[in-house]
Scaffold this active site. Structure first.
Site, PDB file in Angstrom:
ATOM      1  N   ASP A  91       2.338   1.643   3.322  1.00  0.00           N
ATOM      2  CA  ASP A  91       3.260   0.589   3.782  1.00  0.00           C
ATOM      3  C   ASP A  91       4.685   1.043   3.452  1.00  0.00           C
ATOM      4  O   ASP A  91       5.616   0.824   4.226  1.00  0.00           O
ATOM      5  CB  ASP A  91       3.040  -0.748   3.033  1.00  0.00           C
ATOM      6  CG  ASP A  91       1.722  -1.432   3.385  1.00  0.00           C
ATOM      7  OD1 ASP A  91       1.280  -1.317   4.536  1.00  0.00           O
ATOM      8  OD2 ASP A  91       1.145  -2.080   2.480  1.00  0.00           O
ATOM      9  N   ASP A 119      -9.461 -14.513   4.035  1.00  0.00           N
ATOM     10  CA  ASP A 119      -8.042 -14.551   3.642  1.00  0.00           C
ATOM     11  C   ASP A 119      -7.306 -15.752   4.249  1.00  0.00           C
ATOM     12  O   ASP A 119      -6.216 -15.615   4.815  1.00  0.00           O
ATOM     13  CB  ASP A 119      -7.326 -13.247   4.038  1.00  0.00           C
ATOM     14  CG  ASP A 119      -7.890 -12.038   3.309  1.00  0.00           C
ATOM     15  OD1 ASP A 119      -8.492 -12.204   2.231  1.00  0.00           O
ATOM     16  OD2 ASP A 119      -7.719 -10.910   3.815  1.00  0.00           O
ATOM     17  N   GLU A 169      -8.809  -4.623  -8.202  1.00  0.00           N
ATOM     18  CA  GLU A 169      -9.034  -5.871  -7.441  1.00  0.00           C
ATOM     19  C   GLU A 169     -10.503  -5.888  -7.031  1.00  0.00           C
ATOM     20  O   GLU A 169     -10.896  -5.270  -6.041  1.00  0.00           O
ATOM     21  CB  GLU A 169      -8.125  -5.903  -6.203  1.00  0.00           C
ATOM     22  CG  GLU A 169      -8.288  -7.172  -5.390  1.00  0.00           C
ATOM     23  CD  GLU A 169      -7.355  -7.229  -4.187  1.00  0.00           C
ATOM     24  OE1 GLU A 169      -6.287  -6.582  -4.195  1.00  0.00           O
ATOM     25  OE2 GLU A 169      -7.699  -7.935  -3.227  1.00  0.00           O
ATOM     26  N   ASP A 221     -14.720 -11.590   4.801  1.00  0.00           N
ATOM     27  CA  ASP A 221     -13.510 -11.914   4.035  1.00  0.00           C
ATOM     28  C   ASP A 221     -12.490 -12.566   4.970  1.00  0.00           C
ATOM     29  O   ASP A 221     -12.054 -11.958   5.939  1.00  0.00           O
ATOM     30  CB  ASP A 221     -12.967 -10.593   3.467  1.00  0.00           C
ATOM     31  CG  ASP A 221     -11.840 -10.792   2.485  1.00  0.00           C
ATOM     32  OD1 ASP A 221     -11.520 -11.942   2.154  1.00  0.00           O
ATOM     33  OD2 ASP A 221     -11.274  -9.774   2.043  1.00  0.00           O
ATOM     34  N   GLU A 265      -8.695 -11.956  -6.609  1.00  0.00           N
ATOM     35  CA  GLU A 265      -8.495 -12.569  -5.291  1.00  0.00           C
ATOM     36  C   GLU A 265      -9.497 -13.703  -5.113  1.00  0.00           C
ATOM     37  O   GLU A 265     -10.709 -13.510  -5.257  1.00  0.00           O
ATOM     38  CB  GLU A 265      -8.652 -11.539  -4.172  1.00  0.00           C
ATOM     39  CG  GLU A 265      -8.621 -12.237  -2.816  1.00  0.00           C
ATOM     40  CD  GLU A 265      -8.318 -11.345  -1.636  1.00  0.00           C
ATOM     41  OE1 GLU A 265      -7.524 -10.401  -1.773  1.00  0.00           O
ATOM     42  OE2 GLU A 265      -8.873 -11.628  -0.562  1.00  0.00           O
ATOM     43  N   ASP A 283      -2.564 -13.358  -0.624  1.00  0.00           N
ATOM     44  CA  ASP A 283      -3.144 -12.388   0.315  1.00  0.00           C
ATOM     45  C   ASP A 283      -3.785 -13.197   1.437  1.00  0.00           C
ATOM     46  O   ASP A 283      -4.994 -13.427   1.437  1.00  0.00           O
ATOM     47  CB  ASP A 283      -4.159 -11.476  -0.400  1.00  0.00           C
ATOM     48  CG  ASP A 283      -4.522 -10.266   0.457  1.00  0.00           C
ATOM     49  OD1 ASP A 283      -3.941 -10.128   1.552  1.00  0.00           O
ATOM     50  OD2 ASP A 283      -5.377  -9.462   0.036  1.00  0.00           O
ATOM     51  N   HIS A 309       0.880  -1.162   0.000  1.00  0.00           N
ATOM     52  CA  HIS A 309       0.000   0.000   0.000  1.00  0.00           C
ATOM     53  C   HIS A 309       0.924   1.220   0.000  1.00  0.00           C
ATOM     54  O   HIS A 309       2.085   1.129   0.441  1.00  0.00           O
ATOM     55  CB  HIS A 309      -0.889   0.016   1.246  1.00  0.00           C
ATOM     56  CG  HIS A 309      -1.852  -1.127   1.279  1.00  0.00           C
ATOM     57  ND1 HIS A 309      -1.772  -2.134   2.192  1.00  0.00           N
ATOM     58  CD2 HIS A 309      -2.914  -1.403   0.487  1.00  0.00           C
ATOM     59  CE1 HIS A 309      -2.746  -3.012   1.960  1.00  0.00           C
ATOM     60  NE2 HIS A 309      -3.454  -2.592   0.930  1.00  0.00           N
ATOM     61  N   HIS A 343     -12.434 -13.038  -2.754  1.00  0.00           N
ATOM     62  CA  HIS A 343     -13.399 -12.062  -3.263  1.00  0.00           C
ATOM     63  C   HIS A 343     -14.334 -12.711  -4.286  1.00  0.00           C
ATOM     64  O   HIS A 343     -15.529 -12.414  -4.324  1.00  0.00           O
ATOM     65  CB  HIS A 343     -12.685 -10.874  -3.909  1.00  0.00           C
ATOM     66  CG  HIS A 343     -11.836 -10.080  -2.960  1.00  0.00           C
ATOM     67  ND1 HIS A 343     -11.093  -8.999  -3.350  1.00  0.00           N
ATOM     68  CD2 HIS A 343     -11.617 -10.217  -1.624  1.00  0.00           C
ATOM     69  CE1 HIS A 343     -10.453  -8.494  -2.303  1.00  0.00           C
ATOM     70  NE2 HIS A 343     -10.748  -9.227  -1.255  1.00  0.00           N
TER      71      HIS A 343
HETATM   72  C1  XUL Z   1      -9.007  -6.524   0.925  1.00  0.00           C
HETATM   73  C2  XUL Z   1      -7.830  -6.900   0.194  1.00  0.00           C
HETATM   74  C3  XUL Z   1      -6.688  -5.948   0.261  1.00  0.00           C
HETATM   75  C4  XUL Z   1      -6.096  -5.670  -1.061  1.00  0.00           C
HETATM   76  C5  XUL Z   1      -4.990  -4.667  -1.062  1.00  0.00           C
HETATM   77  O1  XUL Z   1     -10.014  -7.447   0.914  1.00  0.00           O
HETATM   78  O2  XUL Z   1      -7.766  -7.962  -0.366  1.00  0.00           O
HETATM   79  O3  XUL Z   1      -5.696  -6.488   1.072  1.00  0.00           O
HETATM   80  O4  XUL Z   1      -5.580  -6.849  -1.565  1.00  0.00           O
HETATM   81  O5  XUL Z   1      -5.408  -3.406  -0.800  1.00  0.00           O
HETATM   82 MN    MN Z   2      -6.378  -8.780  -1.757  1.00  0.00          MN
END
Ligand code: XUL
Ligand code: MN
Length: 345
Positions: A51, A249, A173, A247, A209, A282, A48, A212
Protein backbone atom coordinates in the site's frame (compact mmCIF):
# COMPACT_ATOMS: atom_id res chain seq x y z
CA UNK A 1 -15.39 13.66 22.99
CA UNK A 2 -13.88 10.23 22.51
CA UNK A 3 -11.04 9.01 24.74
CA UNK A 4 -9.62 7.05 21.80
CA UNK A 5 -7.52 7.65 18.69
CA UNK A 6 -8.67 5.94 15.48
CA UNK A 7 -6.90 4.31 12.55
CA UNK A 8 -7.86 2.78 9.20
CA UNK A 9 -6.20 1.17 6.16
CA UNK A 10 -6.37 2.35 2.54
CA UNK A 11 -7.83 -1.08 1.61
CA UNK A 12 -10.94 -0.14 3.64
CA UNK A 13 -11.97 2.15 0.79
CA UNK A 14 -12.02 -0.12 -2.23
CA UNK A 15 -13.68 -0.49 -5.60
CA UNK A 16 -16.02 -3.34 -4.59
CA UNK A 17 -14.69 -6.26 -6.64
CA UNK A 18 -15.11 -9.68 -5.01
CA UNK A 19 -14.38 -13.29 -5.99
CA UNK A 20 -17.58 -13.37 -8.04
CA UNK A 21 -17.69 -10.05 -9.80
CA UNK A 22 -15.81 -6.96 -10.95
CA UNK A 23 -15.45 -3.53 -9.37
CA UNK A 24 -18.57 -1.43 -8.80
CA UNK A 25 -16.84 1.82 -7.82
CA UNK A 26 -13.90 3.92 -9.05
CA UNK A 27 -10.36 3.61 -7.74
CA UNK A 28 -9.21 6.44 -5.45
CA UNK A 29 -5.62 7.67 -5.04
CA UNK A 30 -3.74 7.19 -1.78
CA UNK A 31 -3.50 10.95 -1.23
CA UNK A 32 -7.25 11.45 -1.73
CA UNK A 33 -7.90 8.68 0.83
CA UNK A 34 -5.54 10.34 3.34
CA UNK A 35 -7.34 13.66 2.85
CA UNK A 36 -10.76 12.13 3.51
CA UNK A 37 -9.50 9.98 6.43
CA UNK A 38 -8.25 13.16 8.15
CA UNK A 39 -11.53 14.99 7.44
CA UNK A 40 -13.59 12.10 8.82
CA UNK A 41 -11.60 12.18 12.07
CA UNK A 42 -8.98 9.44 11.79
CA UNK A 43 -5.62 9.96 13.47
CA UNK A 44 -3.51 7.28 11.78
CA UNK A 45 -3.24 5.05 8.73
CA UNK A 46 -2.44 1.32 8.64
CA UNK A 47 -0.51 -0.05 5.67
CA UNK A 48 0.35 -3.22 3.85
CA UNK A 49 3.94 -2.97 2.60
CA UNK A 50 2.72 -2.50 -0.97
CA UNK A 51 0.00 0.00 0.00
CA UNK A 52 2.91 2.28 0.88
CA UNK A 53 5.33 1.06 -1.79
CA UNK A 54 3.60 -0.40 -4.89
CA UNK A 55 5.65 -2.85 -7.01
CA UNK A 56 7.87 -3.45 -4.01
CA UNK A 57 9.38 -6.64 -5.49
CA UNK A 58 10.86 -4.68 -8.40
CA UNK A 59 12.62 -2.05 -6.27
CA UNK A 60 15.96 -1.94 -4.47
CA UNK A 61 16.05 -1.52 -0.70
CA UNK A 62 17.04 2.14 -1.12
CA UNK A 63 14.24 2.78 -3.64
CA UNK A 64 11.74 1.21 -1.23
CA UNK A 65 12.86 3.51 1.60
CA UNK A 66 12.73 6.56 -0.68
CA UNK A 67 9.14 5.80 -1.72
CA UNK A 68 8.18 5.26 1.94
CA UNK A 69 9.66 8.68 2.76
CA UNK A 70 7.47 10.22 0.04
CA UNK A 71 4.38 8.61 1.61
CA UNK A 72 5.47 9.92 5.05
CA UNK A 73 5.44 13.41 3.49
CA UNK A 74 1.83 12.85 2.38
CA UNK A 75 0.83 11.67 5.87
CA UNK A 76 2.43 14.78 7.38
CA UNK A 77 0.56 17.00 4.90
CA UNK A 78 -2.76 15.77 6.34
CA UNK A 79 -1.65 15.54 9.98
CA UNK A 80 -1.83 11.73 10.03
CA UNK A 81 0.47 9.19 11.70
CA UNK A 82 1.33 5.70 10.45
CA UNK A 83 0.23 2.95 12.83
CA UNK A 84 1.64 -0.25 11.35
CA UNK A 85 2.96 -2.01 8.27
CA UNK A 86 1.86 -5.55 7.34
CA UNK A 87 3.77 -7.63 4.78
CA UNK A 88 1.28 -8.82 2.15
CA UNK A 89 2.16 -12.50 2.11
CA UNK A 90 -0.78 -13.82 0.13
CA UNK A 91 -0.86 -12.26 -3.37
CA UNK A 92 2.55 -13.13 -4.78
CA UNK A 93 3.24 -16.43 -6.62
CA UNK A 94 5.86 -17.06 -3.89
CA UNK A 95 3.08 -17.31 -1.30
CA UNK A 96 0.87 -19.92 -2.98
CA UNK A 97 1.59 -22.47 -0.22
CA UNK A 98 2.24 -20.03 2.62
CA UNK A 99 4.90 -17.53 3.63
CA UNK A 100 7.03 -18.30 6.69
CA UNK A 101 5.83 -21.91 6.58
CA UNK A 102 5.77 -22.42 2.82
CA UNK A 103 6.92 -25.86 1.74
CA UNK A 104 9.68 -24.25 -0.41
CA UNK A 105 12.81 -22.63 1.00
CA UNK A 106 12.95 -19.84 -1.63
CA UNK A 107 9.38 -18.90 -0.76
CA UNK A 108 10.19 -18.77 2.97
CA UNK A 109 13.11 -16.48 2.12
CA UNK A 110 10.78 -14.26 0.07
CA UNK A 111 8.43 -13.99 3.08
CA UNK A 112 11.30 -12.88 5.31
CA UNK A 113 12.53 -10.41 2.66
CA UNK A 114 9.06 -8.79 2.57
CA UNK A 115 8.99 -8.74 6.38
CA UNK A 116 12.37 -7.00 6.60
CA UNK A 117 11.28 -4.50 3.94
CA UNK A 118 8.07 -3.91 5.93
CA UNK A 119 10.23 -3.04 8.93
CA UNK A 120 12.28 -0.62 6.78
CA UNK A 121 9.05 0.99 5.53
CA UNK A 122 7.64 1.23 9.06
CA UNK A 123 10.78 3.03 10.21
CA UNK A 124 10.55 5.52 7.32
CA UNK A 125 6.87 6.10 8.08
CA UNK A 126 7.71 6.71 11.74
CA UNK A 127 6.11 3.66 13.37
CA UNK A 128 7.39 0.61 15.25
CA UNK A 129 4.66 -1.96 14.66
CA UNK A 130 4.50 -4.85 12.18
CA UNK A 131 1.21 -6.72 11.80
CA UNK A 132 1.22 -10.30 10.57
CA UNK A 133 -2.08 -11.44 9.15
CA UNK A 134 -1.08 -15.03 8.39
CA UNK A 135 -3.43 -15.47 5.43
CA UNK A 136 -1.93 -18.64 3.95
CA UNK A 137 -0.09 -20.01 6.98
CA UNK A 138 -1.72 -23.37 7.57
CA UNK A 139 -2.80 -26.27 5.43
CA UNK A 140 -5.14 -26.73 2.49
CA UNK A 141 -4.45 -30.47 2.54
CA UNK A 142 -4.17 -31.60 6.17
CA UNK A 143 -1.47 -34.21 5.49
CA UNK A 144 0.74 -31.78 3.53
CA UNK A 145 2.42 -29.97 6.41
CA UNK A 146 3.38 -30.76 9.98
CA UNK A 147 1.69 -28.31 12.36
CA UNK A 148 4.66 -28.76 14.72
CA UNK A 149 7.19 -27.80 12.04
CA UNK A 150 4.93 -24.97 10.79
CA UNK A 151 4.56 -23.47 14.29
CA UNK A 152 8.34 -23.56 14.77
CA UNK A 153 8.77 -21.80 11.40
CA UNK A 154 6.49 -18.99 12.57
CA UNK A 155 8.36 -18.52 15.86
CA UNK A 156 11.69 -18.55 14.00
CA UNK A 157 10.51 -15.97 11.45
CA UNK A 158 9.34 -13.63 14.23
CA UNK A 159 12.69 -14.08 16.01
CA UNK A 160 14.47 -13.04 12.81
CA UNK A 161 12.36 -9.85 12.68
CA UNK A 162 13.05 -9.09 16.35
CA UNK A 163 16.78 -9.50 15.66
CA UNK A 164 16.68 -7.43 12.44
CA UNK A 165 15.39 -4.41 14.39
CA UNK A 166 15.98 -4.36 18.12
CA UNK A 167 12.95 -2.21 18.98
CA UNK A 168 10.36 -3.20 16.38
CA UNK A 169 7.19 -4.81 17.77
CA UNK A 170 5.43 -7.67 15.99
CA UNK A 171 1.71 -8.20 16.24
CA UNK A 172 -0.11 -11.28 14.96
CA UNK A 173 -3.68 -10.85 13.70
CA UNK A 174 -5.16 -14.31 14.29
CA UNK A 175 -7.83 -15.78 12.01
CA UNK A 176 -8.98 -19.42 12.12
CA UNK A 177 -9.48 -19.89 8.36
CA UNK A 178 -9.95 -18.13 5.00
CA UNK A 179 -8.21 -18.20 2.66
CA UNK A 180 -6.40 -21.09 4.36
CA UNK A 181 -8.46 -24.09 5.46
CA UNK A 182 -6.72 -24.87 8.75
CA UNK A 183 -4.80 -21.96 10.22
CA UNK A 184 -1.72 -22.47 12.41
CA UNK A 185 -2.42 -19.45 14.62
CA UNK A 186 -6.19 -19.02 14.78
CA UNK A 187 -7.01 -17.25 18.06
CA UNK A 188 -5.57 -14.91 20.70
CA UNK A 189 -4.65 -17.97 22.76
CA UNK A 190 -2.43 -19.18 19.91
CA UNK A 191 -0.90 -15.71 19.63
CA UNK A 192 -0.02 -15.66 23.35
CA UNK A 193 1.67 -19.06 23.08
CA UNK A 194 3.70 -18.01 20.02
CA UNK A 195 4.65 -14.76 21.75
CA UNK A 196 5.89 -16.62 24.83
CA UNK A 197 8.08 -18.86 22.65
CA UNK A 198 9.94 -15.98 20.95
CA UNK A 199 13.24 -14.42 22.06
CA UNK A 200 11.48 -11.24 23.27
CA UNK A 201 7.84 -11.89 24.27
CA UNK A 202 7.32 -8.27 25.39
CA UNK A 203 7.68 -7.21 21.75
CA UNK A 204 5.22 -9.77 20.35
CA UNK A 205 1.49 -9.27 20.77
CA UNK A 206 -1.85 -9.48 19.00
CA UNK A 207 -4.28 -7.57 16.82
CA UNK A 208 -7.80 -8.70 17.63
CA UNK A 209 -10.24 -8.47 14.73
CA UNK A 210 -13.89 -8.81 15.78
CA UNK A 211 -14.88 -10.77 12.64
CA UNK A 212 -11.98 -13.21 13.01
CA UNK A 213 -12.94 -13.99 16.63
CA UNK A 214 -16.55 -14.58 15.57
CA UNK A 215 -15.33 -16.89 12.76
CA UNK A 216 -13.51 -18.88 15.47
CA UNK A 217 -16.78 -19.10 17.43
CA UNK A 218 -15.41 -16.80 20.13
CA UNK A 219 -16.56 -13.55 21.71
CA UNK A 220 -14.42 -10.62 20.49
CA UNK A 221 -14.73 -8.79 23.85
CA UNK A 222 -13.32 -11.82 25.67
CA UNK A 223 -10.49 -12.17 23.16
CA UNK A 224 -9.71 -8.47 23.75
CA UNK A 225 -9.79 -9.00 27.51
CA UNK A 226 -7.59 -12.11 27.31
CA UNK A 227 -4.87 -10.26 25.35
CA UNK A 228 -5.13 -7.21 27.64
CA UNK A 229 -4.62 -9.42 30.69
CA UNK A 230 -1.11 -10.08 29.36
CA UNK A 231 -0.48 -6.50 28.11
CA UNK A 232 -0.44 -7.90 24.61
CA UNK A 233 -3.23 -6.09 22.79
CA UNK A 234 -1.10 -3.96 20.46
CA UNK A 235 -4.00 -2.96 18.20
CA UNK A 236 -7.54 -3.95 17.20
CA UNK A 237 -9.49 -4.37 13.97
CA UNK A 238 -13.06 -3.63 14.92
CA UNK A 239 -15.85 -4.63 12.55
CA UNK A 240 -18.84 -7.00 12.57
CA UNK A 241 -19.75 -10.38 11.18
CA UNK A 242 -23.00 -12.30 10.71
CA UNK A 243 -22.06 -15.69 12.16
CA UNK A 244 -19.60 -18.30 11.00
CA UNK A 245 -19.31 -17.83 7.24
CA UNK A 246 -16.96 -15.92 4.93
CA UNK A 247 -15.14 -12.92 6.44
CA UNK A 248 -17.56 -10.01 6.05
CA UNK A 249 -15.82 -6.98 7.62
CA UNK A 250 -19.16 -5.26 8.22
CA UNK A 251 -19.58 -1.83 9.76
CA UNK A 252 -18.83 -2.01 13.50
CA UNK A 253 -21.89 -2.94 15.55
CA UNK A 254 -24.42 -3.47 12.76
CA UNK A 255 -24.93 -7.21 13.41
CA UNK A 256 -24.62 -7.51 17.18
CA UNK A 257 -24.89 -4.24 19.08
CA UNK A 258 -24.52 -5.81 22.53
CA UNK A 259 -21.35 -7.64 21.48
CA UNK A 260 -20.02 -4.37 20.01
CA UNK A 261 -20.90 -2.52 23.22
CA UNK A 262 -18.96 -5.05 25.26
CA UNK A 263 -15.89 -4.66 23.03
CA UNK A 264 -15.97 -0.90 23.61
CA UNK A 265 -16.64 -1.37 27.34
CA UNK A 266 -13.69 -3.77 27.81
CA UNK A 267 -11.35 -1.41 25.95
CA UNK A 268 -12.54 1.57 28.01
CA UNK A 269 -12.50 -0.27 31.35
CA UNK A 270 -8.92 -1.43 30.89
CA UNK A 271 -7.33 1.79 29.67
CA UNK A 272 -6.78 0.74 26.05
CA UNK A 273 -4.96 3.57 24.29
CA UNK A 274 -2.94 4.67 27.31
CA UNK A 275 0.24 3.33 25.65
CA UNK A 276 -0.58 4.97 22.33
CA UNK A 277 -2.73 2.14 20.92
CA UNK A 278 -5.22 3.05 18.21
CA UNK A 279 -8.75 1.80 17.73
CA UNK A 280 -8.37 0.42 14.21
CA UNK A 281 -11.32 -0.29 11.94
CA UNK A 282 -11.21 -3.02 9.30
CA UNK A 283 -14.53 -2.52 7.55
CA UNK A 284 -15.71 -2.89 3.97
CA UNK A 285 -18.39 -0.99 2.06
CA UNK A 286 -21.21 -3.05 0.57
CA UNK A 287 -20.95 -3.86 -3.11
CA UNK A 288 -24.05 -1.74 -3.80
CA UNK A 289 -22.49 1.40 -2.28
CA UNK A 290 -21.97 4.26 -4.76
CA UNK A 291 -18.83 6.33 -5.32
CA UNK A 292 -20.44 9.22 -3.45
CA UNK A 293 -20.96 7.05 -0.36
CA UNK A 294 -17.71 5.07 -0.42
CA UNK A 295 -16.57 6.40 3.01
CA UNK A 296 -19.98 6.01 4.68
CA UNK A 297 -19.13 2.63 6.31
CA UNK A 298 -16.13 4.30 7.99
CA UNK A 299 -18.16 7.30 9.16
CA UNK A 300 -20.90 4.96 10.40
CA UNK A 301 -18.43 2.69 12.24
CA UNK A 302 -16.91 5.70 13.99
CA UNK A 303 -20.33 7.09 14.89
CA UNK A 304 -21.48 3.73 16.29
CA UNK A 305 -18.23 3.27 18.25
CA UNK A 306 -18.52 6.75 19.77
CA UNK A 307 -22.21 6.28 20.63
CA UNK A 308 -21.35 2.99 22.37
CA UNK A 309 -18.42 4.67 24.14
CA UNK A 310 -20.86 7.24 25.54
CA UNK A 311 -23.10 4.36 26.73
CA UNK A 312 -20.10 2.58 28.27
CA UNK A 313 -19.19 5.81 30.12
CA UNK A 314 -22.70 5.83 31.58
CA UNK A 315 -22.64 2.15 32.56
CA UNK A 316 -23.69 1.97 36.21
CA UNK A 317 -20.98 -0.09 37.89
CA UNK A 318 -22.54 0.30 41.35
CA UNK A 319 -25.76 -1.21 40.01
CA UNK A 320 -23.76 -3.95 38.27
CA UNK A 321 -21.98 -4.81 41.54
CA UNK A 322 -25.29 -4.93 43.43
CA UNK A 323 -26.80 -7.25 40.81
CA UNK A 324 -23.74 -9.52 40.94
CA UNK A 325 -23.81 -9.57 44.74
CA UNK A 326 -27.52 -10.51 44.72
CA UNK A 327 -27.00 -13.01 41.88
CA UNK A 328 -29.63 -11.04 39.98
CA UNK A 329 -28.15 -11.37 36.52
CA UNK A 330 -31.62 -11.07 34.92
CA UNK A 331 -31.76 -7.49 36.24
CA UNK A 332 -28.22 -6.76 35.01
CA UNK A 333 -29.01 -8.10 31.56
CA UNK A 334 -32.21 -6.03 31.30
CA UNK A 335 -30.36 -2.95 32.58
CA UNK A 336 -27.81 -3.42 29.76
CA UNK A 337 -30.53 -3.93 27.14
CA UNK A 338 -32.40 -0.82 28.28
CA UNK A 339 -29.17 1.17 28.18
CA UNK A 340 -28.60 0.02 24.59
CA UNK A 341 -32.22 0.60 23.57
CA UNK A 342 -32.22 4.11 25.06
CA UNK A 343 -35.02 3.31 27.54
CA UNK A 344 -34.82 5.57 30.60
CA UNK A 345 -34.04 3.80 33.87
C1 XUL B 1 -7.98 -10.16 6.52
C2 XUL B 1 -7.67 -8.97 7.26
C3 XUL B 1 -6.59 -8.11 6.71
C4 XUL B 1 -5.61 -7.69 7.72
C5 XUL B 1 -4.46 -6.88 7.20
O1 XUL B 1 -9.02 -10.89 7.01
O2 XUL B 1 -8.31 -8.66 8.23
O3 XUL B 1 -7.16 -6.96 6.16
O4 XUL B 1 -6.26 -6.92 8.67
O5 XUL B 1 -3.61 -7.60 6.43
MN1 MN C 1 -8.03 -7.20 9.75
Amino acid sequence: MSKFKFSVGPWNVHAGADSYGPATRSEISLEEKFKRFAEIGFDAVQFHDDDAVPNINDLTEEEIKAEARRVKGLLDKYGLKAEFVAPRLWMDPHTIDGGFMSSRKEDREFALWRSFRSIDIARELGCDLIVLWLAREGTLCAESKSPVWATHQLVEAINRMLEYDKTIRVCIEPKPNEPIDRSICGTMGHVMAVSAATIDPARVGGNLESAHAILAGLDPAHEIGFAMAFNKLFTVHLNDQNGIKYDQDKTFGVENLRQAFNQVRVLLENGYGSHGEYVGLDVKAMRTTTDADCYKHLENSLAIFKALEAKAERFDYAFRDKCVENRDLEALEMYTMKLLMGIDQ
